[in-house]
Design an enzyme around this catalytic site. Structure first.
Site, short mmCIF file in Angstrom:
data_model
loop_
_atom_site.label_atom_id
_atom_site.label_comp_id
_atom_site.label_asym_id
_atom_site.label_seq_id
_atom_site.Cartn_x
_atom_site.Cartn_y
_atom_site.Cartn_z
N ASP A 8 0.88 -1.15 0.00
CA ASP A 8 0.00 0.00 0.00
C ASP A 8 0.93 1.22 0.00
OD1 ASP A 8 -2.29 1.72 0.45
OD2 ASP A 8 -1.65 1.83 2.55
N LEU A 9 0.44 2.38 -0.42
CA LEU A 9 1.31 3.56 -0.51
C LEU A 9 1.11 4.52 0.67
CD1 LEU A 9 3.29 5.41 -2.04
CD2 LEU A 9 1.35 6.20 -3.41
N ASP A 10 -0.08 5.12 0.75
CA ASP A 10 -0.36 6.13 1.78
C ASP A 10 -0.33 5.50 3.17
OD1 ASP A 10 -0.88 8.14 -0.18
OD2 ASP A 10 -2.91 7.37 -0.45
N THR A 16 1.50 10.18 3.84
CA THR A 16 0.40 10.93 3.22
C THR A 16 -0.95 10.61 3.86
OG1 THR A 16 0.68 9.26 1.51
CG2 THR A 16 1.32 11.51 0.94
N LYS A 44 -9.25 5.21 5.97
CA LYS A 44 -7.98 4.75 5.40
C LYS A 44 -8.21 3.62 4.39
CE LYS A 44 -4.80 6.07 9.08
NZ LYS A 44 -3.91 5.55 10.14
N GLY A 45 -7.62 3.78 3.21
CA GLY A 45 -7.73 2.76 2.17
C GLY A 45 -9.01 2.85 1.36
N SER A 115 -2.64 0.75 -4.55
CA SER A 115 -3.16 1.93 -3.85
C SER A 115 -4.57 2.28 -4.29
CB SER A 115 -2.24 3.12 -4.13
OG SER A 115 -2.81 4.31 -3.61
N ALA A 116 -5.36 2.79 -3.35
CA ALA A 116 -6.72 3.24 -3.65
C ALA A 116 -6.74 4.68 -4.14
CB ALA A 116 -7.58 3.11 -2.40
N LYS A 146 -10.77 -1.38 -1.89
CA LYS A 146 -10.57 -2.15 -0.67
C LYS A 146 -11.81 -1.97 0.23
CE LYS A 146 -5.70 -0.85 -1.12
NZ LYS A 146 -4.58 -0.04 -0.63
N GLU A 170 0.04 -3.15 4.63
CA GLU A 170 -1.05 -2.17 4.72
C GLU A 170 -1.11 -1.47 6.07
OE1 GLU A 170 -3.64 -0.65 3.62
OE2 GLU A 170 -3.91 -1.43 1.59
N ASP A 171 -1.60 -0.23 6.09
CA ASP A 171 -1.85 0.47 7.36
C ASP A 171 -3.35 0.61 7.63
OD1 ASP A 171 -2.27 2.38 5.27
OD2 ASP A 171 -2.16 3.97 6.77
C1 G6P Z 1 -5.71 5.98 -0.13
C2 G6P Z 1 -5.92 6.58 1.24
C3 G6P Z 1 -7.32 7.07 1.43
C4 G6P Z 1 -7.77 7.92 0.23
C5 G6P Z 1 -7.70 7.09 -1.03
C6 G6P Z 1 -8.13 7.88 -2.26
O1 G6P Z 1 -6.06 4.66 -0.08
O2 G6P Z 1 -5.62 5.65 2.25
O3 G6P Z 1 -7.37 7.82 2.62
O4 G6P Z 1 -9.08 8.39 0.41
O5 G6P Z 1 -6.38 6.64 -1.21
O6 G6P Z 1 -7.17 8.85 -2.54
P1 G6P Z 1 -7.29 9.96 -3.67
O7 G6P Z 1 -5.90 10.53 -3.74
O8 G6P Z 1 -7.69 9.28 -4.94
O9 G6P Z 1 -8.30 10.94 -3.22
MG MG Z 2 -2.79 3.25 3.47
#
Ligand code: G6P
Ligand code: MG
Length: 219
Positions: A8-10, A16, A44-45, A115-116, A146, A170-171
């Site tokens: 996962d990224l964020d 972030t 989150k996610g 990543s989402a 997710k 993942e977080d």
């Molecule tokens: C990640 C984060 C979420 C965020 C989602 C969409 O998975 O964990 O908090 O809402 O991405 O991000 P975006 O940049 O497309 O708004």
């Molecule tokens: Mg995350």
């Protein structure tokens, strides 16, 4: 044998997740909706529009806005978020992650991002890590977010690796669930309470070592 690690990224590679929290918090405040770190765990996610919907439902205001207005609110949050990530540099990689990623790469294990976020490519590029990943799957390419396993299964598929030969990191609770539903080994970053479905939880990224997770995976 372990053949791939899907990140996962964020909140895993860079902080972030904190910027998403700040940007949603500012919007919630403007809409007079209570917002807390605890509530934020549920976001989150989760995709941008789904996050907005959860916030509006939380504030009892979901029916106050039309679809067009909701898109506008989500855009406002994203504009704020984009300002926050504008200054991201390789210095913003979470502790230990750069070393870990390079070690995985040197061992010949494949790497992917799942990543989402629609901002994933921009973030990973700013961190100077884009070239380390064999595959990047983000919200632009998948249909189901997710906790659906699609983003992790798509990454494994593109890597040509079976899910059972993958570890996911993942977080987010929704992310850990997605990894498990994909049939992969799940590493959680954060608190045991939120990430109870993970096979192993580390409090912070600096606790993650390839040696230990390879061992856990093998057992
Ligand atoms: C990640 C984060 C979420 C965020 C989602 C969409 O998975 O964990 O908090 O809402 O991405 O991000 P975006 O940049 O497309 O708004
Ligand atoms: Mg995350």
């Amino acid at each position: 044998p372990l053949k791939a690690i899907i990140f996962d990224l964020d909140g895993v590679i860079t902080d972030t997740a904190e910027y998403h929290f700040l940007a949603w918090g500012a919007l919630a405040k403007e809409l007079n909706i209570p917002f807390s770190k605890e509530f934020n765990e549920q976001l989150k996610g989760i995709s941008r529009m789904e996050s907005l919907e959860k916030i509006l439902v939380h504030g009892g205001k979901s029916t106050d806005y039309t679809e067009v207005q909701k898109r506008h609110l989500a855009n406002m949050k994203n504009e704020h978020y984009k300002k926050l990530i504008d200054s991201l540099t390789p210095n913003d990689i979470l502790p230990g992650m750069k070393k870990f990623i390079l070690e995985v790469k040197n061992t010949g294990i494949k790497l992917a991002i799942a990543s989402a976020s629609k901002n994933a490519v921009s973030v990973i590029t700013s961190l100077g890590l884009k070239d380390q990943f064999d595959v990047i799957v983000d919200a632009k390419t998948i249909k189901n977010g997710k906790p659906d396993p699609e983003v992790f299964l798509t990454a494994a598929n593109l890597l040509k690796v079976e899910p059972k030969h993958c570890i996911g990191i993942e977080d987010a609770a929704a992310g850990v669930e997605a990894i498990k539903r994909a049939g992969m080994f799940a590493i959680g970053i954060g608190s045991l309470n939120t990430l109870e479905k993970a096979d192993r939880v580390y409090e912070t990224t600096k606790d993650v070592t390839l040696k230990e997770i390879t061992k856990l995976y093998a057992n």
